[in-house]
Design an enzyme around this catalytic site. Structure first.
Site, PDB file in Angstrom:
ATOM      1  N   LYS A 288      72.260  37.388  55.361  1.00 10.81           N
ATOM      2  CA  LYS A 288      72.106  37.571  56.815  1.00 10.81           C
ATOM      3  C   LYS A 288      70.834  38.367  57.053  1.00 10.81           C
ATOM      4  CE  LYS A 288      74.149  36.760  60.791  1.00 10.81           C
ATOM      5  NZ  LYS A 288      74.975  35.614  61.207  1.00 10.81           N
TER       6      LYS A 288
ATOM      7  N   ASP B 125      71.361  33.045  65.168  1.00 14.83           N
ATOM      8  CA  ASP B 125      72.516  33.907  65.476  1.00 14.83           C
ATOM      9  C   ASP B 125      72.214  34.486  66.860  1.00 14.83           C
ATOM     10  OD1 ASP B 125      75.053  35.194  64.217  1.00 14.83           O
ATOM     11  OD2 ASP B 125      74.027  36.914  65.038  1.00 14.83           O
TER      12      ASP B 125
HETATM   13  P1  NDP Z   1      73.809  33.893  71.732  1.00 15.40           P
HETATM   14  O1  NDP Z   1      72.694  34.884  71.658  1.00 15.40           O
HETATM   15  O2  NDP Z   1      73.504  32.487  72.023  1.00 15.40           O
HETATM   16  O3  NDP Z   1      74.897  34.389  72.789  1.00 15.40           O
HETATM   17  C1  NDP Z   1      75.529  35.621  72.669  1.00 15.40           C
HETATM   18  C2  NDP Z   1      76.406  35.828  73.885  1.00 15.40           C
HETATM   19  O4  NDP Z   1      77.181  37.001  73.706  1.00 15.40           O
HETATM   20  C3  NDP Z   1      75.595  36.039  75.153  1.00 15.40           C
HETATM   21  O5  NDP Z   1      76.336  35.607  76.246  1.00 15.40           O
HETATM   22  C4  NDP Z   1      75.424  37.561  75.150  1.00 15.40           C
HETATM   23  O6  NDP Z   1      75.167  38.112  76.433  1.00 15.40           O
HETATM   24  C5  NDP Z   1      76.772  37.991  74.647  1.00 15.40           C
HETATM   25  N1  NDP Z   1      76.635  39.302  73.981  1.00 15.40           N
HETATM   26  C6  NDP Z   1      75.813  39.597  72.945  1.00 15.40           C
HETATM   27  N2  NDP Z   1      75.922  40.887  72.611  1.00 15.40           N
HETATM   28  C7  NDP Z   1      76.835  41.399  73.445  1.00 15.40           C
HETATM   29  C8  NDP Z   1      77.391  42.679  73.610  1.00 15.40           C
HETATM   30  N3  NDP Z   1      77.015  43.708  72.820  1.00 15.40           N
HETATM   31  N4  NDP Z   1      78.333  42.852  74.581  1.00 15.40           N
HETATM   32  C9  NDP Z   1      78.708  41.820  75.369  1.00 15.40           C
HETATM   33  N5  NDP Z   1      78.209  40.579  75.270  1.00 15.40           N
HETATM   34  C10 NDP Z   1      77.294  40.381  74.332  1.00 15.40           C
HETATM   35  O7  NDP Z   1      74.574  34.059  70.330  1.00 15.40           O
HETATM   36  P2  NDP Z   1      75.601  33.048  69.656  1.00 15.40           P
HETATM   37  O8  NDP Z   1      76.383  32.343  70.699  1.00 15.40           O
HETATM   38  O9  NDP Z   1      74.869  32.296  68.638  1.00 15.40           O
HETATM   39  O10 NDP Z   1      76.543  34.063  68.873  1.00 15.40           O
HETATM   40  C11 NDP Z   1      77.725  34.623  69.440  1.00 15.40           C
HETATM   41  C12 NDP Z   1      78.607  35.137  68.320  1.00 15.40           C
HETATM   42  O11 NDP Z   1      78.957  34.045  67.450  1.00 15.40           O
HETATM   43  C13 NDP Z   1      78.004  36.190  67.411  1.00 15.40           C
HETATM   44  O12 NDP Z   1      79.007  37.078  66.958  1.00 15.40           O
HETATM   45  C14 NDP Z   1      77.490  35.389  66.235  1.00 15.40           C
HETATM   46  O13 NDP Z   1      77.351  36.157  65.050  1.00 15.40           O
HETATM   47  C15 NDP Z   1      78.607  34.375  66.112  1.00 15.40           C
HETATM   48  N6  NDP Z   1      78.265  33.157  65.380  1.00 15.40           N
HETATM   49  C16 NDP Z   1      77.237  32.355  65.775  1.00 15.40           C
HETATM   50  C17 NDP Z   1      76.957  31.203  65.092  1.00 15.40           C
HETATM   51  C18 NDP Z   1      75.920  30.239  65.559  1.00 15.40           C
HETATM   52  O14 NDP Z   1      75.859  29.142  64.983  1.00 15.40           O
HETATM   53  N7  NDP Z   1      75.119  30.546  66.562  1.00 15.40           N
HETATM   54  C19 NDP Z   1      77.688  30.842  63.866  1.00 15.40           C
HETATM   55  C20 NDP Z   1      78.819  31.698  63.587  1.00 15.40           C
HETATM   56  C21 NDP Z   1      79.048  32.826  64.314  1.00 15.40           C
HETATM   57  P3  NDP Z   1      73.656  38.576  76.798  1.00 15.40           P
HETATM   58  O15 NDP Z   1      72.925  37.298  77.026  1.00 15.40           O
HETATM   59  O16 NDP Z   1      73.803  39.410  77.994  1.00 15.40           O
HETATM   60  O17 NDP Z   1      73.156  39.337  75.600  1.00 15.40           O
END
Ligand code: NDP
Length: 448
Positions: free
Chosen positions: A129, A169
């Site tokens: 990671k 991510d």
């Molecule tokens: P994105 O950056 O596309 O979206 C993240 C979302 O979560 C946004 O809506 C963001 O809001 C919100 N968010 C992020 N940090 C916080 C926080 N501290 N408190 C509240 N809301 C928050 O990321 P992903 O959708 O790719 O990832 C989301 C989760 O899924 C993560 O945990 C990631 O590790 C996991 N994941 C992702 C994969 C992938 O293929 N993308 C694969 C496996 C797991 P804002 O825009 O306001 O920051």
């Protein structure tokens, strides 16, 4: 609950001492060790081979300076990380997180989880990671590009299609991957599948964008089916509005559910008529604006400032898809009290240990992240295969393979849980099944 197995309890103490100031990493190791207690009892050979000790120590930790110049000509500096955690079953594989909260402990917890998740996919991928405390939010395209180029200028020394293959991510989507890939190609003068999540015109896989969100629903569907239920007619609460949340919303809706919430780090929207995903995609993917803009499209919906109250929304199924530790004990109790019977994790480690205790105490179905959200990395693995073949598979082909993999992952978790007398505990099943494959490989390869 304290560990009963003395060997694992002592080792956990060592891990705590050695990784002070990294609570998320300790949390992830504690959860895995708790599940592995029956394995430690049954497999003294793995203790003798030092597998438990070696698996909690990253093979390599790279921390580096990322200097870049902003639009006003001011020099800025961020910190970059790549944790190459375990390569027993394949090249290191795992995303790059760009978020101001990133520090060593976050990247280590994510890298550690990735070892077991990648193992569960059945594909040959080790765990890694990376990331940086850079915040892409509010930055211009030019600033994001200069940051990504600087980040890759250092990272390119450490990665390669047979060594370490990063992906997206939080904060790292198609735009960022594109800039990083371009810089890698320029510096190394080679066009290889060194990153996944690439654009479709330069080696990306169809269905990679959708994979994690779809995969969460495929896994959850299997878990529901095994327990005599389905998505049909269910009310679903989803957090986040990024890559995972958007495609989980789409697939859950296709499977007959009604998704009533989405959020970002500022607050959440509630739409009793079901989320209008086209509006969310326009706001988030095209305009890169805040989720509260949804009210401009649907004034009958509501917006609540702050994220935690989203879990007070009555629902049948909750799919946390934002970030780590977003559901604490209080939120879990609110979910249970309001009729939620299933929590399945799109985000990595979104439930605190206390929240997980609440799920089990209330006999809720619990799909742990390393199994439920493994679809993203699974399709990344399929993207690597396509790149090696220099071929591109159809959307239906990739989606079909993804579905099959998620069905298999559920089966492995279910069977491992049963084998160790923990039927229905898919968290233990995921940890045990994911661990055993890597452990056998580590033992066979000797003390390396
Ligand atoms: P994105 O950056 O596309 O979206 C993240 C979302 O979560 C946004 O809506 C963001 O809001 C919100 N968010 C992020 N940090 C916080 C926080 N501290 N408190 C509240 N809301 C928050 O990321 P992903 O959708 O790719 O990832 C989301 C989760 O899924 C993560 O945990 C990631 O590790 C996991 N994941 C992702 C994969 C992938 O293929 N993308 C694969 C496996 C797991 P804002 O825009 O306001 O920051």
């Amino acid at each position: 609950m304290a560990l009963q197995n003395k060997y694992l309890a002592d080792l956990l103490e060592t891990v705590k001492k050695r990784n002070q100031g990294e609570p998320e990493f300790i949390q992830a190791v504690t959860e895995v060790f708790t599940s592995l207690e029956p394995v430690a009892e049954k497999r003294p050979d793995l203790i003798e081979a030092g597998v438990f000790e070696r698996i909690v120590e990253p093979e390599r930790q790279i921390i580096f300076r990322v200097p870049w110049v902003d639009d006003n000509g001011v020099q800025r500096v961020n910190r970059g990380f790549r944790i190459e955690f375990n390569s027993a079953i394949g090249p290191y594989k795992g995303g790059i997180r760009l978020h101001p909260s990133v520090y060593l402990g976050i990247i280590k917890f994510l890298g550690f989880e990735q070892i077991f998740k990648n193992s569960l996919t059945t594909l040959p991928m080790g765990g890694g990671k990376g990331g940086s405390d850079f915040d892409p939010k509010g930055k211009s395209d030019g600033e994001v590009m200069r940051f990504c180029q600087s980040f890759m200028t250092e990272l390119c020394r450490h990665i390669g299609p047979n060594t370490d293959v990063p992906a997206g991510d939080i904060g790292t989507g198609a735009r960022e991957i594109g800039y990083m890939f371009g810089q890698y190609k320029r510096l190394r003068n080679e066009f290889t599948g060194v990153l996944t999540g690439k654009g479709l015109t330069f080696g990306g896989s169809l269905a990679r964008t959708e994979a994690t969100g779809y995969g969460v629903c495929y896994f959850t569907n299997e878990m529901l089916k095994a327990n005599g239920k389905s998505f049909e007619g269910q009310r679903v609460v989803i957090s986040g509005s990024g890559n995972v949340a958007i495609y989980a919303t789409q697939k859950a809706t296709e499977l007959g559910a009604k998704v009533v919430t989405m959020s970002d780090s500022n607050g959440f929207i509630y739409d009793e008529n079901g989320i209008d995903l086209a509006a969310v995609k326009q706001i988030k993917e095209v305009e890169r604006k805040r989720i509260k803009e949804y009210l401009n499209y649907h004034p009958e919906a509501t917006y609540t400032e702050g994220c935690s109250k989203i879990w007070n929304t009555p629902c049948d199924i909750a799919l946390p898809c934002a970030t780590q530790n977003e559901i604490n004990e209080e939120s879990a109790k609110a979910l249970a009290a309001n009729g939620c019977y299933c929590v399945s994790e799109g985000a990595n480690m979104p439930s605190t240990p206390e929240a997980i205790d609440v799920y089990f105490a209330n006999n809720m179905l619990y799909g742990p992240a390393k199994a439920a959200n493994a679809g993203g990395v699974a399709v990344s693995g399929l993207e690597m295969s396509q790149n090696s073949e220099r071929l591109s598979w159809t959307f239906e082909d990739v989606d079909g393979r993804l579905k099959k993999i998620m069905v298999e992952i559920f089966k492995s978790c279910d069977e491992a849980a049963k084998e160790y007398g923990l039927e229905g505990n898919y968290m233990a099943g995921a940890n045990i099944a994911g661990f055993l494959k890597v452990a056998e490989a580590m033992k066979a390869q000797g003390c390396v």
